[in-house]
Design an enzyme around this catalytic site. Structure first.
Site, short mmCIF file in Angstrom:
data_model
loop_
_atom_site.label_atom_id
_atom_site.label_comp_id
_atom_site.label_asym_id
_atom_site.label_seq_id
_atom_site.Cartn_x
_atom_site.Cartn_y
_atom_site.Cartn_z
N LEU A 35 -23.22 6.82 -29.49
CA LEU A 35 -24.27 6.91 -30.48
C LEU A 35 -23.86 7.77 -31.68
O LEU A 35 -22.94 8.60 -31.57
CB LEU A 35 -25.53 7.52 -29.85
CG LEU A 35 -26.26 6.67 -28.80
CD1 LEU A 35 -27.32 7.52 -28.11
CD2 LEU A 35 -26.88 5.43 -29.42
N GLY A 37 -23.78 10.85 -33.74
CA GLY A 37 -23.99 12.22 -33.33
C GLY A 37 -23.44 12.56 -31.96
O GLY A 37 -23.59 13.69 -31.48
N SER A 38 -22.80 11.60 -31.31
CA SER A 38 -22.28 11.84 -29.96
C SER A 38 -20.94 12.57 -29.97
O SER A 38 -20.47 13.00 -28.91
CB SER A 38 -22.13 10.51 -29.20
OG SER A 38 -21.19 9.67 -29.85
N GLY A 39 -20.32 12.70 -31.13
CA GLY A 39 -19.07 13.44 -31.22
C GLY A 39 -17.82 12.60 -31.33
O GLY A 39 -16.71 13.12 -31.22
N LYS A 40 -17.97 11.31 -31.58
CA LYS A 40 -16.81 10.41 -31.66
C LYS A 40 -15.78 10.88 -32.68
O LYS A 40 -14.60 11.05 -32.36
CB LYS A 40 -17.27 8.98 -32.04
CG LYS A 40 -18.25 8.34 -31.10
CD LYS A 40 -18.64 6.96 -31.59
CE LYS A 40 -19.27 6.95 -32.97
NZ LYS A 40 -20.52 7.73 -33.05
N SER A 108 -19.88 0.94 -32.66
CA SER A 108 -19.58 -0.36 -32.01
C SER A 108 -20.53 -0.60 -30.84
O SER A 108 -20.13 -0.57 -29.69
CB SER A 108 -18.11 -0.42 -31.55
OG SER A 108 -17.72 0.73 -30.82
#
Length: 210
Positions: A35, A37-40, A108
């Protein structure tokens, strides 16, 4: 999409194996998904920094950056999201052939899109990394205010709010980014690269001692 009958694949004099020998490491596609904000992107860039310290050839393909150029003509409809990921997959494949470790940081959201990219890449060389984080935490991290705008309807088709996110079914690695530190998250990815034989111990040892 119709392909021209006049286009013929040009074989290269210098192949991927030649480039990997020159680089001193293997090439692979690290596909970070999760998502907003998940830190990707944070994890991907931190991994690249570590790999740069090992003198590895790398590139980060970030969702926002790519939409400034290559995919600047695309919106966020389902069809445009499909095309966005298709283009990124083809670009990642080219970097793989160039002997580069590519790190892609894209929401994605659809399993079918990610699996389509996986099918483009030789078996075992597409490593899906799921940055798993509760949406409540992602919203707390949202410095751009995108979730807030999505919840009041200012942003349409926002993943996790008004557009679905399909979790990976069998990712090569799941990182609980709300529980682990950035350093711990990076270490998990580096360990994965060691386990897959992408990183050579002698290269890492030499870089660490330089």
């Amino acid at each position: 999409m119709q392909k021209s009958s006049n286009v013929v694949w040009q074989e290269q004099k210098v192949n991927r194996q030649d480039r990997e020998r020159l680089n001193g490491h293997g090439s692979v596609v690290l596909w970070f998904t999760g998502l907003s904000g998940s830190g990707k992107s944070t994890v991907a860039h931190a991994v690249e920094e570590r790999l740069h310290g090992y003198r590895c050839r790398t590139i980060v393909l970030d969702g926002d950056n790519v939409r400034h150029g290559l995919c600047g003509d695309l919106g966020f409809s389902i069809d445009d999201r499909h095309e966005n990921i298709r283009r990124i997959g083809e670009m990642a494949k080219l970097f793989l052939d160039a002997g580069v470790i590519s790190l892609t940081a894209f929401i994605s959201p659809m399993c079918s899109d990610r699996n389509r990219v996986r099918e483009l890449i030789p078996d075992g060389e597409f490593l899906e990394i799921y940055c798993k984080c509760p949406i409540e935490v992602c919203e707390e991290r949202d410095v751009k205010g995108l979730y807030r705008r999505a919840r009041v309807g200012d942003i349409k088709e926002f993943t996790g709010i008004s557009s679905p996110y399909e979790e990976p079914e069998k990712p090569e690695l799941t990182i609980d980014t709300h529980e682990l530190s950035l350093e711990e998250s990076v270490e998990q990815v580096i360990n994965l690269l060691h386990d897959r034989g992408v990183l050579r111990e002698e290269k890492v040892s030499t870089a660490a001692g330089s």
